[in-house]
Design an enzyme around this catalytic site. Structure first.
Site, mmCIF file in Angstrom:
data_model
loop_
_atom_site.group_PDB
_atom_site.id
_atom_site.type_symbol
_atom_site.label_atom_id
_atom_site.label_comp_id
_atom_site.label_asym_id
_atom_site.label_seq_id
_atom_site.Cartn_x
_atom_site.Cartn_y
_atom_site.Cartn_z
ATOM 1 C CG ASP A 96 -8.634 -8.413 6.845
ATOM 2 O OD1 ASP A 96 -7.810 -7.521 7.102
ATOM 3 O OD2 ASP A 96 -9.461 -8.331 5.921
ATOM 4 C CB VAL A 144 -0.976 -0.007 1.197
ATOM 5 C CG1 VAL A 144 -1.866 1.240 1.162
ATOM 6 C CG2 VAL A 144 -1.851 -1.262 1.187
ATOM 7 C CB VAL A 176 -5.071 19.813 -2.012
ATOM 8 C CG1 VAL A 176 -4.471 20.349 -0.723
ATOM 9 C CG2 VAL A 176 -5.435 18.354 -1.822
ATOM 10 C CE LYS A 182 -10.488 -5.389 5.660
ATOM 11 N NZ LYS A 182 -10.272 -6.287 4.516
ATOM 12 N N GLY A 226 -11.050 -1.525 1.203
ATOM 13 C CA GLY A 226 -10.013 -1.084 0.261
ATOM 14 C C GLY A 226 -10.370 0.250 -0.375
ATOM 15 C CE LYS A 276 -6.347 -4.979 7.050
ATOM 16 N NZ LYS A 276 -6.213 -5.075 5.607
ATOM 17 C CB ILE A 294 -15.485 0.262 -1.389
ATOM 18 C CG1 ILE A 294 -15.111 -0.986 -2.174
ATOM 19 C CG2 ILE A 294 -16.970 0.575 -1.512
ATOM 20 C CD1 ILE A 294 -15.759 -2.258 -1.645
ATOM 21 C CD GLU A 338 -13.793 5.693 2.972
ATOM 22 O OE1 GLU A 338 -14.382 6.690 3.379
ATOM 23 O OE2 GLU A 338 -14.355 4.580 2.872
ATOM 24 N N GLY A 370 -5.890 -4.669 -2.709
ATOM 25 C CA GLY A 370 -5.022 -4.391 -3.857
ATOM 26 C C GLY A 370 -4.350 -3.045 -3.681
HETATM 27 N N1 HSE Z 1 -6.187 -8.984 3.179
HETATM 28 C C1 HSE Z 1 -7.199 -8.011 2.989
HETATM 29 C C2 HSE Z 1 -8.275 -8.590 2.085
HETATM 30 C C3 HSE Z 1 -6.612 -6.773 2.394
HETATM 31 O O1 HSE Z 1 -7.995 -9.608 1.443
HETATM 32 O O2 HSE Z 1 -9.372 -8.063 2.021
HETATM 33 C C4 HSE Z 1 -7.513 -5.592 2.376
HETATM 34 O O3 HSE Z 1 -7.891 -5.200 3.652
#
Ligand code: HSE
Length: 386
Positions: free
Chosen positions: A196, A12, A31, A200, A129, A100, A131, A124, A298
């Site tokens: 994960d 990222v 900006v 979230k 990701g 997260k 979205i 965000e 991604g």
């Molecule tokens: N490992 C996470 C996923 C990455 O596959 O959604 C994005 O948070």
């Protein structure tokens, strides 16, 4: 020229640099002046990069530079990322993150520090990701009492399940490909065991219900027990198996939350969310149900959300974004076993249901876990039906 820094040059972090570089003109236009990434913090050197001179290994250089107004924390984890985020906020720098794990564990504390120092803590990219989800929830849905969030929140597991369902690819091969594409966490356990997605859904529940829902206390089940037989049986009955995160407010204001594989009827749009895409349904008391859809993981998708937050932080230097939630003192979470659902089960069943013996079946009579265990004591592989 406004100056920012990036903490971490992984998937990222390198994407954040690329987005700033590629869309520099558009970013400057929005900006109001050009934005320069002055530093990239990483212990590794990247001599081959044309911006190798930006790399620093000493966090204090960033912390002590008054020119740095905003920082992208894209290191991940809750060790150095937690310490550096606090130090940046206390030094009067906004922090924007895709982390997260950190937001779910310590979001309320970091938001309180940001408030105290009149800067922004924005996240965000931590859910969904690329979205747009958190800002729409806070702003566009602000006039609603949010009642339920239900979504496919992990791109890696959705990619694996889609490969199993559509192409009969083995779990291990699909996971290896997800890792190669940069979707998976460093340790894929967090993806495949549901941690994960759990972080979230907790972040979304914190935002929606105003008090911390602790990921450690949320029932969390991954996809490792799902067999190709389950996937095929679900398909025959008109369902898709998806790893779903849910948080639902009861009339009394308490909350059920979980992450688990669910059977989703093919008529539900979530059933059509495939590959690395995420889909999140949010229900408000006034608007009804809305759905967010897009690339949930991604490099560039996630980086675009981090950069948009940094632009927002730069634009809101005087009047910060007011985001906060409580520390969990309200104890909103209810035991999940009491949540009434229809169920999918497989295994030995009595004669009346003998036709389901080897195939599995969706029992569409809503039941709690205790009721299900009483009626179907030998059922295996139980999954809720959405
Ligand atoms: N490992 C996470 C996923 C990455 O596959 O959604 C994005 O948070």
């Amino acid at each position: 020229m406004l100056k920012v820094a990036v903490l971490g040059h992984g998937t990222v972090g390198s994407g954040v640099y690329e987005v700033f570089e590629k869309n520099a003109a558009q970013i400057a236009h929005t900006v109001g002046e050009p934005v320069e990434v002055k530093y990239v913090l990483d212990l590794r050197a990247f001599p081959e990069l044309h911006y190798a001179d930006k790399f620093v290994t000493d966090f204090e250089i960033i912390e002590k530079d008054p020119e740095i107004l905003a920082v992208a924390e894209v290191m991940g984890g809750v060790g150095a990322a937690y310490a550096f985020s606090k130090r940046c906020l206390r030094a009067g720098k906004s922090v924007c993150t895709s982390n997260k794990e950190l937001v779910a564990a310590h979001g309320e504390e970091l938001l309180a520090i940001a408030k105290e120092h009149n800067v922004n803590y924005l996240f965000e990219a931590s859910v969904g990701g690329g979205i747009p989800l958190i800002r729409p929830m806070i702003q566009c849905l602000a006039a609603n009492q949010l009642q339920e969030i239900c979504g496919i929140l992990n791109g890696t597991t959705n990619y694996i399940l889609t490969e199993m369902i559509r192409n009969g690819v083995s779990f291990d091969d699909a996971l290896a490909e997800a890792q190669r594409r940069g979707y998976a966490e460093k340790d894929p356990t967090a993806d495949i065991e549901g941690h994960d997605a759990c972080r979230k859904i907790c972040i979304l529940a914190d935002l929606a219900f105003g008090d911390k829902i602790d990921p450690e206390q949320v029932s969390c089940e991954g996809i490792t027990q799902i067999t190709l037989e389950d996937v095929a049986a679900a398909r025959r009955m008109g369902y898709a198996i998806k790893l779903v995160g849910r948080a639902k407010r009861t009339e009394a204001g308490k909350v059920y939350a979980c992450v688990a594989p669910h059977l989703i009827p093919e008529t539900n749009p979530l059933a059509s969310v495939e590959g690395v895409f995420n889909g999140i349904q949010v229900t408000g008391d006034m608007v009804g149900e809305v759905m967010f859809y897009g690339r949930g993981a991604g490099k560039h998708a996630t980086a675009s959300a981090v950069v948009a937050d940094m632009m927002d932080a730069l634009l809101h230097r005087e009047k910060r974004r007011p985001i906060e939630w409580g520390n969990g003192a309200q104890e909103l979470l209810l035991p999940l076993d009491d949540l009434v659902s229809a169920w999918y089960v497989r295994g030995e069943v009595d004669d009346a249901l003998a036709r389901c013996k080897t195939e599995g079946a969706a029992i569409t009579i809503p039941m709690t876990v205790a009721e299900r265990n009483a009626k179907l004591p030998h059922a295996e592989g139980a999954m809720r039906v959405l």
